[in-house]
Design an enzyme around this catalytic site. Structure first.
Site, PDB file in Angstrom:
ATOM      1  N   ALA A 115     -30.839 -19.386 -25.216  1.00 34.66           N
ATOM      2  CA  ALA A 115     -30.470 -19.054 -24.061  1.00 34.66           C
ATOM      3  C   ALA A 115     -30.586 -21.095 -23.726  1.00 34.66           C
ATOM      4  O   ALA A 115     -31.996 -21.894 -24.465  1.00 34.66           O
ATOM      5  CB  ALA A 115     -31.874 -18.481 -23.043  1.00 34.66           C
ATOM      6  N   TYR A 121     -29.180 -33.378 -22.866  1.00 34.29           N
ATOM      7  CA  TYR A 121     -29.076 -32.162 -24.113  1.00 34.29           C
ATOM      8  C   TYR A 121     -29.672 -32.241 -25.568  1.00 34.29           C
ATOM      9  O   TYR A 121     -30.756 -31.708 -26.125  1.00 34.29           O
ATOM     10  CB  TYR A 121     -27.837 -31.489 -23.957  1.00 34.29           C
ATOM     11  CG  TYR A 121     -27.645 -30.989 -25.702  1.00 34.29           C
ATOM     12  CD1 TYR A 121     -28.289 -28.919 -24.498  1.00 34.29           C
ATOM     13  CD2 TYR A 121     -26.914 -30.913 -26.528  1.00 34.29           C
ATOM     14  CE1 TYR A 121     -27.407 -28.384 -25.214  1.00 34.29           C
ATOM     15  CE2 TYR A 121     -26.404 -29.819 -27.135  1.00 34.29           C
ATOM     16  CZ  TYR A 121     -26.586 -28.167 -26.396  1.00 34.29           C
ATOM     17  OH  TYR A 121     -26.450 -26.963 -27.287  1.00 34.29           O
ATOM     18  N   LYS A 156     -33.034 -31.093 -27.273  1.00 36.91           N
ATOM     19  CA  LYS A 156     -32.809 -30.283 -28.561  1.00 36.91           C
ATOM     20  C   LYS A 156     -33.472 -31.205 -29.478  1.00 36.91           C
ATOM     21  O   LYS A 156     -34.574 -30.673 -30.535  1.00 36.91           O
ATOM     22  CB  LYS A 156     -31.766 -30.065 -28.842  1.00 36.91           C
ATOM     23  CG  LYS A 156     -30.604 -29.290 -28.025  1.00 36.91           C
ATOM     24  CD  LYS A 156     -31.152 -27.532 -27.839  1.00 36.91           C
ATOM     25  CE  LYS A 156     -30.004 -26.355 -27.809  1.00 36.91           C
ATOM     26  NZ  LYS A 156     -30.199 -25.260 -27.783  1.00 36.91           N
TER      27      LYS A 156
END
Ligand code: NAD
Length: 446
Positions: free
Chosen positions: A290, A352, A356
């Protein structure tokens, strides 16, 4: 959003036009189908200096049913055991092996170099020579055409017998969108749960339970399908808004569905309860897929955008991993999803990329902490994959994402799924704490 240029360039007329105009000519990549031979054609097996792994590699090739020949017309794969190279002068053997053969490699062919981890080298010269192999493979990946790819497998002394799962992955079409990077096999396969040899390499996950988050669509749906294909019973999880898609997928795969937001306070107990009710309580494979984007340059990014992305992509991965560890069986597999944005950074994605990159830190830290239980923890780092997430990026950026990699095209969700399935295999016990890019060797962060 279909890649129309790929369809054009791979048609007979389009291919000719592209060649005449000097335009990129991406190839149609072969994808894996169960029962397909591992190698696309005859394999040439060479070695340099005093090789450590060639015997084990030869045995793996025999078990795969590969045909090993010295001088085939068109080889499907070129394999060199360079583990014994301990001096820069011996690198000449790498040139001598590949130079006369490389131009005859079949479309979608494979190059595989076996090396030794440079950090375990006895002398600076040996470390330099082994590190040189990485530059060689990365460059060759960028030179190869027609869908061929290049791989480096660094085998720690003592890990020679643990290479089969990795060799099968890189030689086969399962690794269609992976190229130009090292993978490492560790020597200390935990004694308590040694890497297993699957009874059937086409169904290595038979009898295992897998949880895939974000499974309703895109990469997550492909992961659920691929783990199911490989024999696992899959618990598909996604947000309540995706309930219909989620149930349709779980029904089709004979798995179960759980409509739940991974950031919910009660996510861990609800998953544990579902596992208890529907799957006998235990978990063999945990896939954190997800993920969300909320792109804006930092000066325009409100706190909500920051928080949502960090919470879904990173904090929930940490909480679920810690919370579900007691349910993960010994010998289990945990696979998280990073991104090449997390490795290279990307304008408009400070949130983001931070999340990550955090995932890679998490994976590297969890791996040694659970190694004694035979559990491995790895991450995939997709590049540009054709999903709803990338269909939403502006057209010019989308075209750049597709073309700026060695294979000249975006990957498919199944390409990431195959990498997840490789990590999930019981045969991949010697690979942990690693980040595998599934990006067609993207130039970004290369
Ligand atoms: P997608 O948007 O198509 O699918 C993501 C899925 O995750 C959706 O079904 C969504 O409902 C689900 N999800 C989102 N938030 C959730 C939450 N809080 N709880 C439960 N489920 C939630 O995206 P995708 O392209 O399939 O991406 C899958 C993963 O791969 C993500 O982690 C993404 O960051 C990563 N990734 C994708 C690409 C790409 O090119 N598509 C590249 C690099 C990394």
């Amino acid at each position: 959003m279909a890649d129309r240029y790929l369809s054009f360039a791979t048609s007979r007329v389009g291919g000719r036009v592209a060649a005449r105009l000097g335009l990129p000519r991406p190839a149609r990549l072969g994808r894996y189908r169960p029962g397909q031979p591992v190698a696309r054609g005859p394999v040439v097996l060479g070695h340099a200096a005093d090789p450590r792994a060639v015997k084990s590699l030869r045995a793996v090739l025999d078990r795969c049913g590969a045909t090993v020949q010295e001088h085939p017309g068109r080889p499907g794969a070129l394999l060199l055991d360079a583990t014994g190279i301990t001096a820069t002068g011996q690198l000449a053997a790498v040139h001598a092996f590949f130079h006369p053969r490389i131009r005859s490699l079949l479309p979608n062919g494979r190059v595989l170099v076996l090396g030794s981890p440079p950090e375990s080298a006895a002398t600076p010269g040996a470390a330099a020579a082994q590190q040189a192999l990485e530059g060689f493979v990365r460059s060759l990946g960028k030179e190869l055409r027609h869908g061929a790819t290049a791989h480096l497998l660094l085998i720690a002394p003592g890990a020679e017998e643990a290479m089969e799962s990795t060799v099968r992955f890189v030689l086969s079409a399962r690794s269609a969108y992976v190229s130009g990077q090292p993978l490492r096999l560790a020597a200390e396969v935990p004694a308590k749960v040694p890497a297993e040899v699957p009874a059937d390499w086409d169904r290595p996950l038979d009898g295992r339970t897998a949880l895939v988050t974000g499974a309703a669509r895109g990469i997550g749906a492909a992961v659920a399908e691929t783990l199911h294909r490989d024999g696992a019973r899959v618990l598909c999880l996604d947000v309540p808004g995706q309930r219909d898609e989620l149930h349709a997928l779980a029904d089709r795969l004979g798995g179960t569905a759980l409509a739940l937001d991974v950031t919910a306070d009660d996510a861990v107990p609800r998953i544990a309860a579902h596992l208890g009710e529907e799957h006998g309580g235990g978990l063999d494979i945990l896939v954190h897929n997800a993920g969300v984007t909320r792109d804006k340059t930092l000066g325009r990014m409100d706190a909500d955008r920051w928080h949502t992305v960090l919470d879904v992509n990173l904090a929930a991965v940490e909480r679920l991993t810690e919370g579900l560890l007691p349910a993960v069986r010994d010998g289990g597999r945990i696979v998280a999803t990073s991104s090449i944005s997390g490795l290279a950074g990307n304008a408009g994605q400070t949130n983001y990329a931070a999340s990550k990159a955090g995932v890679t830190g998490l994976v590297r830290a969890f791996a040694p902490a659970v190694a004694a239980r035979g559990i491995t923890v790895n991450a995939v780092a997709p590049g540009f994959i054709e999903t709803r997430m990338t269909a939403a990026v502006p057209p010019l950026v989308r075209q750049a994402g597709r073309r700026l990699n060695s294979l000249g095209q975006g990957g498919l969700p199944v390409d990431v799924a195959e990498a997840v399935a490789y990590f999930a295999s019981p045969g991949t016990g010697a690979v942990t704490g690693q980040v595998l890019r599934v990006c067609g060797q993207a130039l970004m962060g290369a």
